[in-house]
Design an enzyme around this catalytic site. Structure first.
Site, PDB file in Angstrom:
ATOM      1  N   GLY A  47       0.837  -1.186   0.000  1.00  0.00           N
ATOM      2  CA  GLY A  47       0.000   0.000   0.000  1.00  0.00           C
ATOM      3  C   GLY A  47       0.874   1.240   0.000  1.00  0.00           C
ATOM      4  O   GLY A  47       2.081   1.164   0.297  1.00  0.00           O
ATOM      5  N   GLN A  52       3.098  10.018   1.506  1.00  0.00           N
ATOM      6  CA  GLN A  52       4.410   9.367   1.447  1.00  0.00           C
ATOM      7  C   GLN A  52       5.230   9.810   0.243  1.00  0.00           C
ATOM      8  O   GLN A  52       6.447   9.608   0.220  1.00  0.00           O
ATOM      9  CB  GLN A  52       4.261   7.842   1.428  1.00  0.00           C
ATOM     10  CG  GLN A  52       3.752   7.266   2.744  1.00  0.00           C
ATOM     11  CD  GLN A  52       3.645   5.766   2.689  1.00  0.00           C
ATOM     12  OE1 GLN A  52       2.657   5.234   2.232  1.00  0.00           O
ATOM     13  NE2 GLN A  52       4.684   5.070   3.128  1.00  0.00           N
ATOM     14  N   CYS A 106       6.622  -0.500   6.749  1.00  0.00           N
ATOM     15  CA  CYS A 106       6.172   0.707   6.056  1.00  0.00           C
ATOM     16  C   CYS A 106       7.286   1.174   5.140  1.00  0.00           C
ATOM     17  O   CYS A 106       8.451   1.192   5.543  1.00  0.00           O
ATOM     18  CB  CYS A 106       5.832   1.793   7.074  1.00  0.00           C
ATOM     19  SG  CYS A 106       5.256   3.334   6.321  1.00  0.00           S
ATOM     20  N   LEU A 107       6.921   1.577   3.937  1.00  0.00           N
ATOM     21  CA  LEU A 107       7.931   2.038   2.981  1.00  0.00           C
ATOM     22  C   LEU A 107       8.607   3.323   3.459  1.00  0.00           C
ATOM     23  O   LEU A 107       9.691   3.648   3.001  1.00  0.00           O
ATOM     24  CB  LEU A 107       7.293   2.241   1.603  1.00  0.00           C
ATOM     25  CG  LEU A 107       6.699   0.962   0.970  1.00  0.00           C
ATOM     26  CD1 LEU A 107       5.966   1.297  -0.317  1.00  0.00           C
ATOM     27  CD2 LEU A 107       7.788  -0.072   0.709  1.00  0.00           C
ATOM     28  N   HIS A 148      -3.591   0.989   8.203  1.00  0.00           N
ATOM     29  CA  HIS A 148      -2.209   1.500   8.131  1.00  0.00           C
ATOM     30  C   HIS A 148      -2.123   2.651   7.119  1.00  0.00           C
ATOM     31  O   HIS A 148      -1.553   3.712   7.420  1.00  0.00           O
ATOM     32  CB  HIS A 148      -1.261   0.356   7.740  1.00  0.00           C
ATOM     33  CG  HIS A 148       0.151   0.777   7.506  1.00  0.00           C
ATOM     34  ND1 HIS A 148       1.204   0.357   8.297  1.00  0.00           N
ATOM     35  CD2 HIS A 148       0.704   1.606   6.582  1.00  0.00           C
ATOM     36  CE1 HIS A 148       2.324   0.912   7.864  1.00  0.00           C
ATOM     37  NE2 HIS A 148       2.048   1.661   6.820  1.00  0.00           N
ATOM     38  N   GLU A 149      -2.709   2.434   5.930  1.00  0.00           N
ATOM     39  CA  GLU A 149      -2.609   3.473   4.889  1.00  0.00           C
ATOM     40  C   GLU A 149      -3.367   4.734   5.295  1.00  0.00           C
ATOM     41  O   GLU A 149      -2.876   5.852   5.097  1.00  0.00           O
ATOM     42  CB  GLU A 149      -3.125   2.943   3.550  1.00  0.00           C
ATOM     43  CG  GLU A 149      -2.321   1.790   2.974  1.00  0.00           C
ATOM     44  CD  GLU A 149      -0.820   2.028   2.982  1.00  0.00           C
ATOM     45  OE1 GLU A 149      -0.388   3.176   2.805  1.00  0.00           O
ATOM     46  OE2 GLU A 149      -0.075   1.045   3.201  1.00  0.00           O
ATOM     47  N   HIS A 152      -1.714   7.201   7.505  1.00  0.00           N
ATOM     48  CA  HIS A 152      -0.800   8.157   6.862  1.00  0.00           C
ATOM     49  C   HIS A 152      -1.497   9.491   6.564  1.00  0.00           C
ATOM     50  O   HIS A 152      -0.840  10.518   6.421  1.00  0.00           O
ATOM     51  CB  HIS A 152      -0.247   7.591   5.551  1.00  0.00           C
ATOM     52  CG  HIS A 152       0.877   6.611   5.723  1.00  0.00           C
ATOM     53  ND1 HIS A 152       2.109   6.977   6.227  1.00  0.00           N
ATOM     54  CD2 HIS A 152       0.970   5.286   5.459  1.00  0.00           C
ATOM     55  CE1 HIS A 152       2.902   5.908   6.248  1.00  0.00           C
ATOM     56  NE2 HIS A 152       2.236   4.872   5.805  1.00  0.00           N
TER      57      HIS A 152
HETATM   58 NI    NI Z   1       3.155   2.995   5.584  1.00  0.00          NI
END
Ligand code: NI
Length: 186
Positions: A47, A52, A106-107, A148-149, A152
């Site tokens: 995701g 981000q 997480c990226l 989670h997304e 953000h």
């Molecule tokens: Ni993340």
């Protein structure tokens, strides 16, 4: 089409409360979605949220379609574009609010994983990029990923939700062989 740079934890742009999208089916929104998809695919992510890549809008994408290399044991999640989302935690079959624990990465927090507690079952609503409504009730990994997304979009990164810091550490220690060298793990 472009693979964008993913901001890392510590960047203040990851801490903002994102703005709602006011116009759907626009060139700008379609371009943003394409960039998010390209960037997520390049990083093998499950995701990605607009903040981000430095875009201050309530837009997230998620879903693996097939097996995710970063989460090989997770069931597939349909590829989803979600704009202006609202998440409502739901009670479990027993009536009470159920919490689930599972590993997350997480990226924007490369090289690390942690066990994160979250509501086990949620309903999420919002819109796709064309302005058509999305309304799903989900549990399991799907519920975890969407929460989670959407976190953000309110400036919350998963480490802020960790309670047990004995289960927060490097991917290469907890899951040897799952990711490449830490430098490459976005
Ligand atoms: Ni993340």
């Amino acid at each position: 089409m472009a693979v964008r740079k993913i901001l890392k934890m510590g960047d203040p742009r990851l801490l903002r409360v994102a703005q709602p999208v006011t116009q759907f089916d626009t060139d700008a929104l379609h371009l943003l979605i394409t960039d998010l998809l390209d960037t997520m695919a390049a990083a093998n992510g499950a995701g990605l949220a607009a903040p981000q890549i430095g875009v201050d809008l309530q837009v997230v994408i998620f879903g693996t379609g097939a097996v995710s290399p970063r989460y090989p044991d997770a069931p597939p999640i349909p590829r989803t574009v979600l704009v202006n989302p609202v998440i409502t935690p739901l009670a479990g079959p027993e009536g009470g609010m159920e919490e689930a624990e599972d590993w997350e990465g997480c990226l924007s927090v490369p090289g690390l994983r942690a066990v994160v507690p979250r509501p086990a079952r949620v309903r999420y609503t919002g819109f796709d990029q064309y302005g058509d409504p999305v309304d799903r009730t989900v549990d399991g990994f799907h519920a975890r990923v969407v929460q989670h997304e959407c976190d953000h979009l309110v400036g919350t990164l998963y480490p802020m939700r960790v309670r047990d810091f004995t289960r927060f550490g490097y991917t290469e220690i907890f899951f040897p062989g799952l990711d490449g060298p830490v430098e490459d793990d976005n």
